[in-house]
Design an enzyme around this catalytic site. Structure first.
Site, PDB file in Angstrom:
ATOM      1  CG  HIS A   1     -35.668  57.524 -26.693  1.00 43.65           C
ATOM      2  ND1 HIS A   1     -36.452  56.426 -26.421  1.00 43.65           N
ATOM      3  CD2 HIS A   1     -35.186  57.320 -27.949  1.00 43.65           C
ATOM      4  CE1 HIS A   1     -36.476  55.613 -27.456  1.00 43.65           C
ATOM      5  NE2 HIS A   1     -35.714  56.127 -28.403  1.00 43.65           N
TER       6      HIS A   1
ATOM      7  CE1 TYR B   1     -33.975  52.591 -30.452  1.00 42.68           C
ATOM      8  CE2 TYR B   1     -34.131  54.950 -30.129  1.00 42.68           C
ATOM      9  CZ  TYR B   1     -34.730  53.748 -30.402  1.00 42.68           C
ATOM     10  OH  TYR B   1     -36.069  53.677 -30.627  1.00 42.68           O
TER      11      TYR B   1
ATOM     12  CG  HIS C   1     -41.131  48.745 -23.023  1.00 45.71           C
ATOM     13  ND1 HIS C   1     -41.072  48.278 -24.319  1.00 45.71           N
ATOM     14  CD2 HIS C   1     -40.369  49.868 -22.989  1.00 45.71           C
ATOM     15  CE1 HIS C   1     -40.308  49.094 -25.040  1.00 45.71           C
ATOM     16  NE2 HIS C   1     -39.858  50.065 -24.250  1.00 45.71           N
ATOM     17  CG  PHE C   2     -37.519  48.896 -18.336  1.00 46.38           C
ATOM     18  CD1 PHE C   2     -36.784  48.126 -17.464  1.00 46.38           C
ATOM     19  CD2 PHE C   2     -38.365  49.869 -17.823  1.00 46.38           C
ATOM     20  CE1 PHE C   2     -36.899  48.302 -16.105  1.00 46.38           C
ATOM     21  CE2 PHE C   2     -38.490  50.045 -16.460  1.00 46.38           C
ATOM     22  CZ  PHE C   2     -37.756  49.256 -15.596  1.00 46.38           C
ATOM     23  CG  HIS C   3     -37.298  43.748 -16.720  1.00 44.06           C
ATOM     24  ND1 HIS C   3     -37.911  44.813 -16.105  1.00 44.06           N
ATOM     25  CD2 HIS C   3     -36.251  43.413 -15.924  1.00 44.06           C
ATOM     26  CE1 HIS C   3     -37.276  45.093 -14.973  1.00 44.06           C
ATOM     27  NE2 HIS C   3     -36.265  44.264 -14.852  1.00 44.06           N
TER      28      HIS C   3
ATOM     29  NE  ARG D   1     -41.335  52.726 -14.053  1.00 42.49           N
ATOM     30  CZ  ARG D   1     -40.488  53.351 -14.889  1.00 42.49           C
ATOM     31  NH1 ARG D   1     -40.966  54.210 -15.786  1.00 42.49           N
ATOM     32  NH2 ARG D   1     -39.208  53.131 -14.853  1.00 42.49           N
ATOM     33  NE  ARG D   2     -39.806  55.350 -11.508  1.00 41.86           N
ATOM     34  CZ  ARG D   2     -40.643  56.012 -12.308  1.00 41.86           C
ATOM     35  NH1 ARG D   2     -41.886  56.247 -11.941  1.00 41.86           N
ATOM     36  NH2 ARG D   2     -40.225  56.446 -13.484  1.00 41.86           N
TER      37      ARG D   2
HETATM   38 FE1  HAS Z   1     -38.682  51.841 -24.838  1.00 39.45          FE
HETATM   39  C1  HAS Z   1     -39.877  53.368 -21.975  1.00 39.45           C
HETATM   40  C2  HAS Z   1     -40.940  53.538 -26.726  1.00 39.45           C
HETATM   41  C3  HAS Z   1     -37.352  50.464 -27.713  1.00 39.45           C
HETATM   42  C4  HAS Z   1     -35.961  50.760 -23.036  1.00 39.45           C
HETATM   43  N1  HAS Z   1     -38.049  52.020 -22.893  1.00 39.45           N
HETATM   44  C5  HAS Z   1     -38.702  52.665 -21.857  1.00 39.45           C
HETATM   45  C6  HAS Z   1     -37.942  52.528 -20.650  1.00 39.45           C
HETATM   46  C7  HAS Z   1     -36.807  51.830 -20.962  1.00 39.45           C
HETATM   47  C8  HAS Z   1     -36.897  51.500 -22.368  1.00 39.45           C
HETATM   48  C9  HAS Z   1     -35.667  51.469 -20.022  1.00 39.45           C
HETATM   49  O1  HAS Z   1     -42.847  55.915 -26.389  1.00 39.45           O
HETATM   50  C10 HAS Z   1     -38.343  53.064 -19.271  1.00 39.45           C
HETATM   51  C11 HAS Z   1     -37.731  54.379 -18.947  1.00 39.45           C
HETATM   52  C12 HAS Z   1     -38.130  54.787 -17.561  1.00 39.45           C
HETATM   53  O2  HAS Z   1     -37.494  54.326 -16.600  1.00 39.45           O
HETATM   54  O3  HAS Z   1     -39.101  55.521 -17.412  1.00 39.45           O
HETATM   55  N2  HAS Z   1     -39.115  51.936 -26.835  1.00 39.45           N
HETATM   56  C13 HAS Z   1     -40.082  52.680 -27.396  1.00 39.45           C
HETATM   57  C14 HAS Z   1     -40.105  52.471 -28.842  1.00 39.45           C
HETATM   58  C15 HAS Z   1     -39.093  51.583 -29.116  1.00 39.45           C
HETATM   59  C16 HAS Z   1     -38.472  51.278 -27.855  1.00 39.45           C
HETATM   60  C17 HAS Z   1     -41.037  53.080 -29.830  1.00 39.45           C
HETATM   61  N3  HAS Z   1     -37.010  50.801 -25.295  1.00 39.45           N
HETATM   62  C18 HAS Z   1     -36.639  50.345 -26.529  1.00 39.45           C
HETATM   63  C19 HAS Z   1     -35.358  49.703 -26.449  1.00 39.45           C
HETATM   64  C20 HAS Z   1     -34.969  49.788 -25.128  1.00 39.45           C
HETATM   65  C21 HAS Z   1     -36.015  50.477 -24.422  1.00 39.45           C
HETATM   66  C22 HAS Z   1     -34.640  49.098 -27.628  1.00 39.45           C
HETATM   67  C23 HAS Z   1     -33.735  49.324 -24.464  1.00 39.45           C
HETATM   68  C24 HAS Z   1     -32.733  48.727 -25.035  1.00 39.45           C
HETATM   69  N4  HAS Z   1     -40.153  53.162 -24.436  1.00 39.45           N
HETATM   70  C25 HAS Z   1     -40.932  53.769 -25.352  1.00 39.45           C
HETATM   71  C26 HAS Z   1     -41.797  54.747 -24.683  1.00 39.45           C
HETATM   72  C27 HAS Z   1     -41.491  54.702 -23.333  1.00 39.45           C
HETATM   73  C28 HAS Z   1     -40.450  53.699 -23.197  1.00 39.45           C
HETATM   74  C29 HAS Z   1     -42.803  55.629 -25.274  1.00 39.45           C
HETATM   75  C30 HAS Z   1     -42.106  55.557 -22.208  1.00 39.45           C
HETATM   76  C31 HAS Z   1     -43.142  54.813 -21.494  1.00 39.45           C
HETATM   77  C32 HAS Z   1     -43.647  55.609 -20.318  1.00 39.45           C
HETATM   78  O4  HAS Z   1     -44.784  56.074 -20.388  1.00 39.45           O
HETATM   79  O5  HAS Z   1     -42.912  55.787 -19.331  1.00 39.45           O
HETATM   80  C33 HAS Z   1     -38.699  51.110 -30.513  1.00 39.45           C
HETATM   81  O6  HAS Z   1     -37.394  51.507 -30.804  1.00 39.45           O
HETATM   82  C34 HAS Z   1     -38.862  49.650 -30.712  1.00 39.45           C
HETATM   83  C35 HAS Z   1     -38.696  49.229 -32.171  1.00 39.45           C
HETATM   84  C36 HAS Z   1     -38.485  47.743 -32.287  1.00 39.45           C
HETATM   85  C37 HAS Z   1     -39.117  46.920 -33.103  1.00 39.45           C
HETATM   86  C38 HAS Z   1     -38.820  45.444 -33.052  1.00 39.45           C
HETATM   87  C39 HAS Z   1     -37.905  44.955 -34.183  1.00 39.45           C
HETATM   88  C40 HAS Z   1     -37.537  43.524 -33.960  1.00 39.45           C
HETATM   89  C41 HAS Z   1     -36.301  42.985 -34.163  1.00 39.45           C
HETATM   90  C42 HAS Z   1     -36.049  41.542 -33.838  1.00 39.45           C
HETATM   91  C43 HAS Z   1     -36.228  40.650 -35.041  1.00 39.45           C
HETATM   92  C44 HAS Z   1     -36.026  39.257 -34.621  1.00 39.45           C
HETATM   93  C45 HAS Z   1     -35.818  38.239 -35.463  1.00 39.45           C
HETATM   94  C46 HAS Z   1     -35.586  36.920 -34.801  1.00 39.45           C
HETATM   95  C47 HAS Z   1     -35.782  38.388 -36.935  1.00 39.45           C
HETATM   96  C48 HAS Z   1     -40.119  47.405 -34.068  1.00 39.45           C
HETATM   97  C49 HAS Z   1     -35.169  43.785 -34.696  1.00 39.45           C
HETATM   98  C50 HAS Z   1     -35.536  35.770 -35.680  1.00 39.45           C
HETATM   99  C51 HAS Z   1     -35.141  34.576 -34.882  1.00 39.45           C
HETATM  100  C52 HAS Z   1     -35.134  33.335 -35.386  1.00 39.45           C
HETATM  101  C53 HAS Z   1     -34.764  32.200 -34.533  1.00 39.45           C
HETATM  102  C54 HAS Z   1     -35.478  33.048 -36.785  1.00 39.45           C
HETATM  103 CU    CU Z   2     -37.769  56.247 -25.092  1.00 36.35          CU
END
Ligand code: HAS
Ligand code: CU
Length: 553
Positions: free
Chosen positions: A223, A227, A374-376, A437-438
């Site tokens: 996990h 980050y 999700h991860f893409h 998946r996979r």
């Molecule tokens: Fe995830 C599975 C939960 C974030 C990557 N995640 C994965 C896997 C990967 C991955 C690779 O709870 C698969 C692993 C595998 O092979 O089995 N993930 C989360 C949560 C967050 C999260 C709670 N994940 C990420 C990030 C990744 C990533 C970042 C890669 C870089 N994830 C999970 C969970 C699984 C999971 C379970 C397991 C699923 C399963 O069952 O297998 C949080 O950190 C996300 C918080 C983010 C936000 C969004 C904030 C938005 C922002 C952008 C603002 C944009 C603006 C644009 C202002 C709340 C900062 C303005 C633009 C203008 C033009 C004005």
């Molecule tokens: Cu995770």
């Protein structure tokens, strides 16, 4: 002396890192379209004749993109950011050299068995799938190399503190070193898994393996690994995007708060990948689930700070209205547009993450194509597209040559954005309809007996999105190769400088606590002991080294 000449040594080191990163991305991403088109029923694997199975291709795709591309890029980028923002050479240049050499040796050792189909264990190397020992030893050396790069940054910042007593480190260096410190803590799980279980097991020194313990150690690292990918992209969004957009960072103290919270909260959440695993009680899973919602908070802070910074830029560029200022951002700059589109995609990737972390909903989506969707959006877009955006100014800076074509770079960013939206929508929806998946799903299109006909249109969506992404991928390399070999040689005053933004609210206007180390490191250690200690002790106490290795491919 101009910074570029002053940091000639660090520039070379960074160039080597970025060069390997781009090469890994080049090979790894090649498999993406093959997989996506396979889902749409079109098998083009004959184009990569060294690939014997779908899983071998999937392993190459995951290892090269998610592990090798990211880590090389991050090590090179963070080194360069640190020395430039501290305006100080690395304290021990030998560490930079040893670090990158270890990473290259590790890469070669890990890549050969994968290419020979002797390490088809995917990027999570889940035992009891077993790889050739060279793969595990190579992967370990690679991680150790990245540690050494981190040590170089720690010593450099420490030397800077001694030269500047009672001062707060500049924000870019502070963020870079937090990322590396978090990585040190986070990779302990993987290091123990490799050294105590996988390597002795693959060498035949222990008779079997305990998959439950191995998976738990993997996700301890797995996990926070996400980050480790994300924080360098956030660094760029905080300290570079506002400058590229023609504005200022809204709040430096709030940015520091976000990063110190990542240091504390990134690791003690790994069980959200193991919600369906037996052997860990519901209470511990819920505890990790609650902390996972906690670690989403610094991302919400980031969204707020980034929005405010872009708003400032939009207004400074003459923009008006509640939302129409967005149109006044300089969308013609590919180095900015790629990162803005990456941030927009991350809104959806982040929402998906919070859905994944919700205990009962995870039971629906776990191990389905939803997770690949999700991860893409996260690592495959928020991170990768941001890194490509960084390359659009960093490559001219490193090589002294103009970007081959800014129009092609813009087209690349937009094709990635639309390709990924189509691709990942297909993946998410298919997951909700139960597609695993996979798995080779192309057969579904050909044989209705096998699957669910409702998937078919979504499989075609995945194929279409993957094809658009393939075009985007070609455009990246037209620019990378074009710049290196055919880019116009820039005069010294034309070479882009590092776009560090000024802040509206400076570090000194916030509490000193946000620039300190000890309280946050202590907090991280405390939460890890509480959230992992009892479970790991129980798993080690009841360890059963009984499972043999399997090579089903
Ligand atoms: Fe995830 C599975 C939960 C974030 C990557 N995640 C994965 C896997 C990967 C991955 C690779 O709870 C698969 C692993 C595998 O092979 O089995 N993930 C989360 C949560 C967050 C999260 C709670 N994940 C990420 C990030 C990744 C990533 C970042 C890669 C870089 N994830 C999970 C969970 C699984 C999971 C379970 C397991 C699923 C399963 O069952 O297998 C949080 O950190 C996300 C918080 C983010 C936000 C969004 C904030 C938005 C922002 C952008 C603002 C944009 C603006 C644009 C202002 C709340 C900062 C303005 C633009 C203008 C033009 C004005
Ligand atoms: Cu995770």
């Amino acid at each position: 002396m101009p910074a570029r000449e002053k940091f000639a040594f660090e520039r070379k080191i960074t160039s080597v890192h970025i060069g390997f990163a781009m090469f890994a991305l080049f090979l790894g991403t090649l498999y993406g379209p093959l997989q996506a088109l396979e889902h749409a029923g079109v098998n083009l694997y004959f184009l990569a004749p060294w690939t014997q199975t779908y899983y071998q291709g999937l392993t190459l795709h995951g290892v090269l993109n998610a592990l090798i591309f990211t880590t090389f890029f991050i090590c090179g980028f963070l080194t360069y950011v640190t020395v430039n923002s501290l305006d100080r050479h690395t304290r021990f240049p030998i560490l930079d050299i040893v670090g990158v050499v270890l990473m290259i040796i590790g890469l070669v050792m890990a890549a050969i068995p994968i290419l020979l189909n002797m390490a088809t264990v995917l990027y999570t190397f889940y035992p009891p799938l077993m790889a050739h020992p060279t793969f595990y030893i190579g992967a370990t050396l690679f991680v150790v190399g990245s540690w050494v790069v981190g040590y170089s940054l720690f010593f450099t910042l420490y030397a800077w503190y001694q030269e500047h007593p009672n001062q707060r480190a500049p924000l870019p260096a502070f963020m870079a070193v937090i990322t590396m410190a978090m990585w040190q803590i986070a990779t302990l799980g993987l290091a123990i898994e490799e050294l105590a279980l996988l390597i002795p097991w693959s060498l035949g020194l222990i008779s079997g393996i305990d998959p439950q313990l191995a998976r738990t150690l993997f996700w301890y690292t797995g996990h926070p690994l996400v980050y480790f990918w994300l924080l360098p992209a956030y660094l760029s969004w905080y300290v570079m995007v506002p400058k590229l957009a023609g504005g200022k960072l809204f709040s430096d103290p709030m940015a520091r708060l976000s990063f110190v919270l990542f240091l504390v909260l990134s690791t003690p959440v790994g069980f959200h990948h193991q919600i369906t695993d037996p052997g860990i009680s519901v209470g511990w899973k819920l505890f990790h689930g609650a902390l996972t919602l906690g670690v989403a908070f610094p991302s919400l802070l980031t969204a707020y700070n980034l929005w405010a910074s872009l708003h400032i830029a939009g207004r400074m560029n003459g923009g008006k209205g509640a939302l129409t200022w967005i149109l006044s951002l300089p969308w013609g700059k590919p180095e900015l547009t790629a990162q803005l589109l990456a941030a927009i995609i991350f809104i959806f990737g982040g929402i998906g993450g919070v859905i994944n972390a919700s205990y009962n909903v995870n039971l629906v989506v776990h191990n389905t194509a939803w997770v690949s969707g999700h991860f893409h959006l996260t690592v495959g877009s928020a991170v990768a597209l941001t890194f490509v955006g960084i390359v659009y100014w960093l490559l001219p800076h490193l090589t002294g040559r103009a970007l081959f074509s800014r129009h092609i770079a813009l087209a690349q960013a937009w094709t990635w954005f639309f390709g990924m939206i189509i691709f990942s929508r297909g993946m998410h929806l298919m997951g909700l309809l139960g597609a695993p998946r996979r798995t080779e799903l192309g057969a579904s299109i050909k044989s209705a007996a096998m699957t669910n006909p409702d998937w078919n249109v979504l499989l075609l969506m995945v194929g279409l999105g993957g094809t658009i992404l393939f075009i985007s991928y070609i455009l990246i390399y037209v620019n990378v190769i074009g710049t290196i070999f055919f880019g116009r040689k820039l005069a010294p005053n034309e070479i882009p400088t590092i776009p560090f933004a000024d802040a509206v609210t400076h570090a000194e206007q916030g509490p000193m606590l946000l620039s300190q180390w000890k309280p946050w490191l202590a907090g991280a250690a405390f939460l890890i002991v509480v959230s992992y200690g009892p479970v790991l002790i129980e798993m080690v106490r009841t360890i059963e080294l009984t499972s043999p290795g399997f090579k089903p491919w």
